[in-house]
Write a protein that holds these residues in place. Structure first.
Motif, PDB file in Angstrom:
ATOM      1  N   TYR A 159       0.824  -1.211   0.000  1.00 25.72           N
ATOM      2  CA  TYR A 159       0.000   0.000   0.000  1.00 25.72           C
ATOM      3  C   TYR A 159       0.858   1.260   0.000  1.00 25.72           C
ATOM      4  N   PHE A 160       1.966   1.221   0.719  1.00 24.46           N
ATOM      5  CA  PHE A 160       2.786   2.415   0.889  1.00 24.46           C
ATOM      6  C   PHE A 160       3.837   2.610  -0.200  1.00 24.46           C
ATOM      7  N   VAL A 161       4.081   1.595  -1.018  1.00 27.69           N
ATOM      8  CA  VAL A 161       5.171   1.720  -2.000  1.00 27.69           C
ATOM      9  C   VAL A 161       4.712   1.641  -3.452  1.00 27.69           C
ATOM     10  N   VAL A 162       3.452   1.324  -3.696  1.00 29.19           N
ATOM     11  CA  VAL A 162       3.029   1.094  -5.078  1.00 29.19           C
ATOM     12  C   VAL A 162       3.211   2.329  -5.960  1.00 29.19           C
ATOM     13  N   GLU A 163       2.911   3.502  -5.447  1.00 29.09           N
ATOM     14  CA  GLU A 163       3.022   4.701  -6.287  1.00 29.09           C
ATOM     15  C   GLU A 163       4.475   4.961  -6.668  1.00 29.09           C
ATOM     16  N   ASP A 164       5.391   4.776  -5.734  1.00 29.33           N
ATOM     17  CA  ASP A 164       6.812   4.969  -6.037  1.00 29.33           C
ATOM     18  C   ASP A 164       7.294   3.952  -7.066  1.00 29.33           C
ATOM     19  N   LEU A 165       6.821   2.700  -6.932  1.00 24.49           N
ATOM     20  CA  LEU A 165       7.211   1.678  -7.894  1.00 24.49           C
ATOM     21  C   LEU A 165       6.679   2.000  -9.289  1.00 24.49           C
ATOM     22  N   LEU A 166       5.428   2.427  -9.367  1.00 25.09           N
ATOM     23  CA  LEU A 166       4.823   2.754 -10.651  1.00 25.09           C
ATOM     24  C   LEU A 166       5.524   3.935 -11.315  1.00 25.09           C
ATOM     25  N   ALA A 167       5.975   4.878 -10.495  1.00 30.32           N
ATOM     26  CA  ALA A 167       6.652   6.066 -11.039  1.00 30.32           C
ATOM     27  C   ALA A 167       7.961   5.688 -11.735  1.00 30.32           C
ATOM     28  N   LEU A 168       8.563   4.559 -11.332  1.00 31.17           N
ATOM     29  CA  LEU A 168       9.823   4.131 -11.927  1.00 31.17           C
ATOM     30  C   LEU A 168       9.665   3.733 -13.393  1.00 31.17           C
ATOM     31  N   PHE A 169       8.433   3.409 -13.794  1.00 32.96           N
ATOM     32  CA  PHE A 169       8.209   2.960 -15.157  1.00 32.96           C
ATOM     33  C   PHE A 169       8.250   4.096 -16.169  1.00 32.96           C
ATOM     34  N   GLY A 170       8.160   5.332 -15.695  1.00 29.73           N
ATOM     35  CA  GLY A 170       8.267   6.472 -16.584  1.00 29.73           C
ATOM     36  C   GLY A 170       7.020   6.786 -17.375  1.00 29.73           C
ATOM     37  N   ALA A 171       5.869   6.314 -16.938  1.00 33.16           N
ATOM     38  CA  ALA A 171       4.618   6.603 -17.645  1.00 33.16           C
ATOM     39  C   ALA A 171       4.159   8.036 -17.358  1.00 33.16           C
ATOM     40  N   GLU A 172       3.166   8.475 -18.086  1.00 36.72           N
ATOM     41  CA  GLU A 172       2.621   9.810 -17.880  1.00 36.72           C
ATOM     42  C   GLU A 172       2.040   9.925 -16.472  1.00 36.72           C
TER      43      GLU A 172
END
Length: 476
Positions: A124-137
């Motif tokens: 719950y606490f790390v998903v946004e940071d992980l998703l940001a690593l993909f470089g999507a909009e």
């Protein structure tokens, strides 16, 4: 007749297949056909989300393409425990040691739920940071994170049902999980459009609605699955007195399950890293990747189902001291699946554009998705053969061998090919990497299995993973 009495009649059949003697084809089909249906129903979750979110907005469709691999990455560690439990149950049943099978199932339920709770809260606490690593909009990342936070908090319900399916499969019962899965999918399909678009009294929740629909439907059927196992009407039974965590047995589950977790995590990680390459291109390419992988997941369901069926047959026959019968089951399944899926794959290339158009009306997405199928679909049979032999390795307790095959095919081969080829020829290079990885994986799997090193994997009789004592606790 009360509802309880009616359910008991449904799930109290005494007939079960003999997996350790007689013919091979009939028991393999008995195991695998319900598994195919179960996996089709499982994929219906993803298809329903993709279908309705594709009509809700392109941003949401792209977001779900990022969310699905991360969901699998979150649950893969805990999934290893369920695979370990399934293998132990299969080998103990094959060896005629029912008490140990029940103890293994009960402990698997306990440690799997504990593991999924830890992963869910942490995720719950790390998903946004992980998703940001993909470089999507940013908009795509925000939508995917919203879905993932809800999914993470409900992970225990999602994973709890997977544990139920795995343990019942290890015992040799694949029909009961199929029936329960049907209930779950029906609930999800009904709730999806109501919560995504907001119909009647339901609020419009967008991508969050898809997550809530999944969590609720999983929760309902988890309760039903636990009731069946506690009651002992079908398959393996779990007992309340055996649910107290046994750390020594938990460690043994981890030792067997970690490679299986690593297998799933490696596959999910390779898909996520592939998304980094996909994200270098336009949003239509990202959406096409999501649609293409969803179609791939549907068409190769027989591979996954037969792999699971072979896992159970291998486990029970290794436990019963019949390695030649286990080898024959692997060989028959691999040949049949290679021929069938190759034919389906070639047919898919002929209807590629209409197939992709089921999910979107965007011409750019349809064109990119069809190109994906032109390159990937002819190799479906190779993918199927590889997965069958991976099931054989897992059933024999050699979960590290199955994990090594995944790392080789999708880490060592696919990612470098995708990176180099995408730079040279664009998105087509990514699609080409799927075909190359399927070819290498199949060739290595066949050669490795034929060496016969898996024949020494009898966990049920060599004492490495037996229950703590011969007199396991009982509620009786």
């Amino acid at each position: 007749m009360t509802v309880r009495e009616h359910l008991r009649r449904i799930f109290s059949s005494e007939w079960e297949p003999d997996l350790t003697s007689g013919g091979i084809v009939r028991p393999l089909l008995y195991l695998s056909i319900p598994l195919i249906v179960t996996n089709v129903l499982q994929t219906a979750y993803n298809i329903a989300d993709t279908f309705w979110l594709g009509r809700y907005g392109t941003t949401e469709l792209a977001a779900i393409s990022f969310a699905f691999p991360l969901v699998f990455l979150l649950i893969s560690v805990a999934m290893g425990l369920s695979v370990a439990g399934s293998i132990l149950v299969a080998q103990y049943v094959g060896a005629g040691r029912e008490a140990e099978a029940e103890y293994a199932a009960s402990q698997t339920v306990t440690f799997s739920i504990l593991g999924s709770l830890v992963l869910g809260v942490g995720g719950y606490f790390v998903v946004e940071d992980l998703l940001a690593l993909f470089g999507a909009e940013p908009a795509v990342v925000a939508a995917a994170a919203e879905y993932m936070r809800i999914y993470s908090l409900g992970l225990v319900f999602v994973f709890g049902f997977f544990v139920f399916v795995s343990l019942m499969r290890g015992y040799g019962d694949t029909v009961t999980p199929m029936l329960i899965m049907f209930v779950s999918v029906t609930i999800n399909i009904v709730l999806d459009p109501l919560l995504i678009f907001g119909v009647g009294a339901f609020p419009e929740l967008g991508i969050a609605g898809a997550a809530y629909a999944t969590i609720f439907s999983r929760g309902v059927t988890l309760v039903l699955g636990l009731w069946i196992m506690f009651a002992g009407y079908r398959g393996v039974r779990i007992r309340l007195s055996q649910l107290t965590p046994d750390l020594s047995f938990g460690w043994k589950l981890v030792r067997l399950g970690f490679p299986a977790s690593f297998e799933g995590a490696s596959r999910a990680l390779s898909i996520n890293l592939l998304l980094v390459i996909v994200a270098l291109f336009s949003t239509p390419v990202i959406a096409a990747y999501g649609i293409g992988t969803r179609i791939l997941s549907v068409i190769v369901l027989p591979a996954i189902a037969l792999s699971q069926g072979v896992e159970t047959m291998t486990g029970q026959n290794v436990g019963a001291g019949n390695p030649d019968r286990a080898a024959a089951a692997n060989r028959v399944a691999a040949i049949a699946l290679f021929v069938t899926l190759t034919a389906i794959g070639l047919l898919s290339t002929l209807i590629a554009e209409p197939l992709v158009a089921v999910f979107t009306t965007d011409p750019a997405v349809i064109d990119a998705g069809a190109t994906f199928l032109y390159y990937v679909a002819p190799t479906f049979g190779l993918f199927g053969a590889m997965y069958v032999y991976m099931g054989g390795f897992r059933g024999a307790g050699m979960t590290s061998s199955a994990a090594a095959l995944v790392i080789l095919a999708f880490g060592v081969v696919q990612l470098p090919v995708a990176w180099i080829a995408a730079g040279a020829i664009g998105p087509t290079g990514i699609w080409l990497s799927f075909a190359v990885s399927h070819l290498v994986g199949a060739v290595v799997a066949v050669a490795w299995f034929q060496r016969g090193t898996w024949r020494g994997g009898d966990l049920a009789s060599d004492g490495r993973l037996e229950s703590p004592s011969a007199d396991v606790p009982s509620d009786d």
